[in-house]
Design a protein around this motif. Structure first.
Motif, PDB file in Angstrom:
ATOM      1  N   SER A 400       0.857  -1.375  -0.253  1.00  0.00           N
ATOM      2  CA  SER A 400       0.387  -0.410  -0.017  1.00  0.00           C
ATOM      3  C   SER A 400       1.213   1.326   0.282  1.00  0.00           C
ATOM      4  O   SER A 400       0.578   2.198  -0.805  1.00  0.00           O
ATOM      5  N   LEU A 401       1.859   0.982   0.408  1.00  0.00           N
ATOM      6  CA  LEU A 401       2.538   1.916   0.929  1.00  0.00           C
ATOM      7  C   LEU A 401       4.023   2.572  -0.269  1.00  0.00           C
ATOM      8  O   LEU A 401       3.682   4.091  -0.917  1.00  0.00           O
ATOM      9  N   THR A 402       4.431   1.580  -1.568  1.00  0.00           N
ATOM     10  CA  THR A 402       5.039   2.122  -2.385  1.00  0.00           C
ATOM     11  C   THR A 402       2.989   2.175  -3.319  1.00  0.00           C
ATOM     12  O   THR A 402       3.958   2.812  -4.272  1.00  0.00           O
ATOM     13  N   LEU A 403       2.150   1.175  -3.140  1.00  0.00           N
ATOM     14  CA  LEU A 403       0.986   2.153  -3.890  1.00  0.00           C
ATOM     15  C   LEU A 403       1.437   3.923  -4.315  1.00  0.00           C
ATOM     16  O   LEU A 403       0.891   4.196  -4.974  1.00  0.00           O
ATOM     17  N   ALA A 404       1.054   4.277  -2.938  1.00  0.00           N
ATOM     18  CA  ALA A 404       0.748   5.624  -2.614  1.00  0.00           C
ATOM     19  C   ALA A 404       2.059   6.486  -3.261  1.00  0.00           C
ATOM     20  O   ALA A 404       1.571   7.219  -3.345  1.00  0.00           O
TER      21      ALA A 404
END
Length: 458
Positions: A400-404
């Motif tokens: 999720s952090l990578t996507l954000a």
């Protein structure tokens, strides 16, 4: 009751096929719970309810943090239940009875409620689901240490469990998305998937609960007073287990890092299918590539462990997985169907990563019990399950952090969108180089695991 168990201690005799089969069926539940939410829950939030990628990651992480809080308490309470009744089955039955409802509710939230209300409802339902699962999982993981004292019989028991586990991953990982899309309406599809999967998971948990009676060590009821009753003391008991058992610390750290690696790949699989392979349904083929080889490879890892030792076989499986995951990095420049081959190699290694550490955990517990009080397997498995949960939770969080960070665009069901090139790159890296690096880091902690066959069968 099976003749596998003896008063006060588990038997070192060969386990009955019925006992192995009943225990293995429990992985229908554990495999389904570990696979389907990890595969589709973040995607359900971002691409069905319109929740931002960062918020979706926080929801999944919050539910897993709750697991970390309650698992040690459930472990200590399971030990007390064993001391009072001679069985851990009560908690397992409670989890099996309540999980199907809460699991279905997790995927019953419609997009019309809006992202904020939808996110809150999913969070509450998934918290309840996690609680029900922990009631089953913590005593379930404690049973192998009480079913047999044999180093090789534990490998055999957990090997068959992983055969069912990999079949469950195939069933839920490939069948869940197919069931979701069978009706044409994505909202109804998620609900049908949640109901059907919840019932299947609960059934597997219920069947496996029957093994608890065979694993009973018949600790005298008076011994219940020896187990901590206060919440603070229950947590302290888990910390004491960590502090006094060096093999437990080494194995837990290794398993946590590997759960993080595999959890990262699991959470990224749907995104790889949709945006790299350009087909939302390709996630089914990804799971076929992962689980098909794993089904065939599990007996092979069991044979290697018998010949060379569990810890050496575990090391080989970790290296193979890391190499296979790292190779997928090339998809940044050359996306294509060749990815399935790398996933298949990772699947061969994944079978060992599941069966071998789970077969080593009962050895750690038995080793500790020789110098300390028996009947504390639940305390160990409560801490173990909490560590496993942290790994899988942070895997979804990392994705999720990578996507954000790379600008991933969330959407609601039925709406078309395009992703920036940076987001596609982030999806590939979270599915390849990140889990590979985590897997290599786990080799350092595995090197500190010093128990060998002679320590267990002495």
């Amino acid at each position: 009751m099976s003749t596998d168990a003896r008063p006060g201690r588990a038997s070192a005799a060969r386990l009955r096929p019925r006992t192995i089969a009943l225990y293995a069926i429990g992985s229908l539940g554990t495999g389904g719970y570990a696979t389907l939410p990890g595969l589709v829950l973040t995607y359900f939030l971002t691409d069905n309810l319109g929740v931002s990628a960062l918020a979706a990651g926080l929801i999944v992480t919050a539910a897993k943090i709750w697991d970390v809080v309650i698992d040690p308490l459930i472990g200590a309470a399971s030990d007390r239940q064993l001391a009072r009744t001679g069985s851990r089955r009560g908690f397992m039955i409670a989890g099996a009875a309540t999980l199907p409802l809460f699991f279905a509710l997790t995927f019953a939230v419609p997009p019309t409620w809006g992202p904020a209300a939808g996110a809150l409802c999913v969070l509450l339902a998934f918290l309840a689901t996690a609680t029900a699962f922990s009631l089953f999982q913590v005593p379930y993981v404690a049973l192998p240490a009480e079913l047999t004292d044999s180093y090789d019989e534990r490998t055999r028991l957990l090997g068959w469990r992983v055969v069912v586990l990999t079949a469950a991953i195939l069933l839920f990982g490939a069948g869940g998305p197919e069931l979701r899309g069978a009706g044409g309406d994505q909202v109804i599809g998620y609900l049908v998937m949640g109901v059907a999967a919840g019932l299947a998971i609960g059934l597997g948990m219920y069947v496996a609960s029957k093994t608890a009676d065979a694993a009973a060590t018949r600790i005298a009821p008076a011994a219940a007073a020896e187990h901590p009753a206060g919440i603070r003391e229950q947590y302290a008991s888990g910390f004491r287990a960590l502090r006094r058992s060096q093999p437990f610390r080494a194995l837990l750290a290794t398993f946590l890092l590997q759960a993080l690696a595999t959890g990262t790949m699991l959470a990224g699989a749907q995104y790889v299918a949709t945006w790299v392979l350009r087909s939302e349904d390709a996630v089914t083929l990804v799971f076929l590539a992962l689980v098909g080889p794993a089904l065939l490879a599990t007996p092979g890892w069991t044979a290697i462990a018998r010949r060379s030792g569990k810890e050496r076989a575990f090391r080989v499986a970790s290296v193979v997985f890391a190499i296979a995951a790292a190779s997928i990095t090339a998809a940044v420049w050359m996306p294509g169907a060749w990815i399935y081959a790398s996933v298949a190699v990772a699947g061969i290694a994944y079978a060992g990563l599941q069966s071998l550490p789970m077969a080593m955990l009962p050895d750690v517990i038995a080793h500790d019990e020789r110098a300390h009080t028996p009947g504390q397997a639940g305390t160990f498995t409560g801490v173990w399950t909490a560590g496993e949960t942290v790994g899988f939770a942070l895997g979804a969080t990392f994705v999720s952090l990578t996507l954000a960070a790379t600008g991933y665009v969330s959407t609601v069901a039925g709406a078309a969108t395009q992703q920036p090139d940076a987001a596609i790159t982030g999806i590939v890296l979270s599915f390849s180089i990140l889990p590979a690096l985590l897997m290599m880091a786990s080799l350092a902690t595995l090197a500190r695991y010093r128990l060998r066959r002679s320590d267990i069968d002495a």
